[in-house]
Enzyme design. Structure first.
Site, PDB file in Angstrom:
ATOM      1  N   ILE A  54     -27.365  -5.431  34.172  1.00 54.90           N
ATOM      2  CA  ILE A  54     -26.639  -4.216  34.529  1.00 54.90           C
ATOM      3  C   ILE A  54     -26.588  -3.202  33.386  1.00 54.90           C
ATOM      4  O   ILE A  54     -26.289  -2.031  33.602  1.00 54.90           O
ATOM      5  CB  ILE A  54     -25.193  -4.582  34.969  1.00 54.90           C
ATOM      6  CG1 ILE A  54     -24.528  -3.432  35.736  1.00 54.90           C
ATOM      7  CG2 ILE A  54     -24.353  -5.001  33.776  1.00 54.90           C
ATOM      8  CD1 ILE A  54     -25.146  -3.151  37.074  1.00 54.90           C
ATOM      9  N   TYR A  55     -26.903  -3.630  32.165  1.00 60.32           N
ATOM     10  CA  TYR A  55     -26.801  -2.723  31.021  1.00 60.32           C
ATOM     11  C   TYR A  55     -27.854  -1.626  31.111  1.00 60.32           C
ATOM     12  O   TYR A  55     -29.051  -1.887  31.048  1.00 60.32           O
ATOM     13  CB  TYR A  55     -26.974  -3.476  29.704  1.00 60.32           C
ATOM     14  CG  TYR A  55     -25.857  -4.426  29.348  1.00 60.32           C
ATOM     15  CD1 TYR A  55     -24.632  -4.414  30.022  1.00 60.32           C
ATOM     16  CD2 TYR A  55     -26.008  -5.353  28.320  1.00 60.32           C
ATOM     17  CE1 TYR A  55     -23.613  -5.286  29.700  1.00 60.32           C
ATOM     18  CE2 TYR A  55     -24.985  -6.231  27.983  1.00 60.32           C
ATOM     19  CZ  TYR A  55     -23.788  -6.202  28.681  1.00 60.32           C
ATOM     20  OH  TYR A  55     -22.788  -7.069  28.349  1.00 60.32           O
ATOM     21  N   GLY A  56     -27.381  -0.412  31.270  1.00 57.17           N
ATOM     22  CA  GLY A  56     -28.288   0.727  31.342  1.00 57.17           C
ATOM     23  C   GLY A  56     -29.257   0.645  32.493  1.00 57.17           C
ATOM     24  O   GLY A  56     -30.392   1.109  32.385  1.00 57.17           O
ATOM     25  N   GLY A  60     -30.817  -1.808  33.507  1.00 61.58           N
ATOM     26  CA  GLY A  60     -31.968  -2.603  33.101  1.00 61.58           C
ATOM     27  C   GLY A  60     -32.649  -2.129  31.837  1.00 61.58           C
ATOM     28  O   GLY A  60     -33.533  -2.821  31.304  1.00 61.58           O
TER      29      GLY A  60
END
Length: 312
Positions: free
Chosen positions: A52-54, A56
């Site tokens: 979920i960070y950025g 992907g």
């Protein structure tokens, strides 16, 4: 840097983990490359990311760096799944295994060393969720599995279920927020983890940046609290009670001739049950300050005093 076993597993990781939540967004690829290089040169191995960070981007940047900057086999890669792009929790078997495959594709690797449930999903039966962890390990896509932000009873139930039948993948880690400004984990999560032989990965060990002392006289223009995105994330730790704890950390730092960051980080790192704090930095300079502080060990009398002051 010291290497520690993750819980009662055989997996050894550096006692400081590198968080990558800002990679690909606030931290551009070239800055991330400098960070990863400095971290590995300091003896660090554990790198934490999430699908979920950025959207992907964090995993994509990490994958690129493993191809061109630091070899894959020098790192312990940990990622997380169970949150959809729209923010909805989904720990169904279908979503988890699909998300894991997507993470592997983004990083261009065939397995992760630690795959974690990013959140607890009350809408999915736990046995279904845990079956996905088993499948990830038996298929070779993950070597070890863990959970994040589970309550004490949720962690205990998951750990007990996995150990109740031979062949299931044991829970070896639990990610939880833990710092001098946030000691809630001590009530239930840490005791449950100790009983189950689960290692704690402590996120936000610097109290969302507040324990560095940078907010003592106001909100710096270049700080997270000054941004629309992170202001509400930091605000709860700008209370009067938090200020008193921060001042105690600053006093201890002055007496030891180190930084407040070093005091706060050392306190978390050496708490019973903690395998590694997870630290994220937007810049190489910030990470270097963390790596320098990692060498500090608090005297028992300072640690005991901070225990008493922050026990609220």
């Amino acid at each position: 840097m010291e290497q520690r076993h993750l819980g009662r597993s055989g997996l050894r990781v550096s006692r400081l983990g590198l968080g990558t939540m800002t990679w690909g967004q606030e931290t551009p690829p070239e800055e991330a490359a400098a960070q990863l290089t400095a971290f590995v040169e300091a003896g660090g191995t554990l790198v934490d990311t999430a699908g979920i960070y950025g959207d992907g981007d964090s995993e994509r940047v990490l994958g690129e760096l493993m191809r061109h900057v630091v070899p894959r086999d020098e790192l312990v890669i940990a990622t997380k799944s169970a949150i959809r792009a729209d923010g909805r929790y989904d720990a169904s078997r279908r979503h988890l295994l699909t998300a894991l495959d997507e993470s592997l594709d983004r990083m261009d690797i065939d397995h992760v060393d630690l795959w974690q449930l990013h959140v607890y999903d009350p809408a999915t039966p736990m046995e279904e969720t845990l079956s996905a962890l088993d499948e990830a390990v038996t298929s070779g896509r993950a070597r070890y599995v863990g959970v994040c932000d589970h309550t004490g009873w949720q962690l205990a139930k998951a750990a007990a279920w996995q150990r109740a039948w031979p062949g299931r993948a044991p829970i070896v880690s639990a990610g939880v927020e833990y710092s001098l400004l946030h000691r809630d984990a001590e009530r239930e999560v840490l005791p449950a983890a100790e009983d189950a032989g689960v290692g704690i990965l402590a996120w936000s060990p610097l109290g969302r940046g507040v324990l560095t002392g940078k907010y003592r006289t106001g909100i710096p223009a270049d700080s997270r609290a000054a941004t629309d995105r992170y202001a509400e994330f930091v605000r709860p730790y700008l209370s009067e009670q938090s200020r008193l704890i921060v001042e105690s950390v600053v006093t201890a730092a002055e007496g030891l001739h180190v930084t407040p960051l070093a005091v706060a980080l050392s306190w978390v790192r050496d708490r019973p049950g903690v395998t590694a704090p997870l630290v994220g930095a937007r810049t190489l300079a910030q990470l270097q300050a963390i790596l320098d502080a990692e060498k500090v060990t608090l005297p028992d009398e300072i640690r005991d005093a901070l225990d008493d002051i922050s026990d609220i």
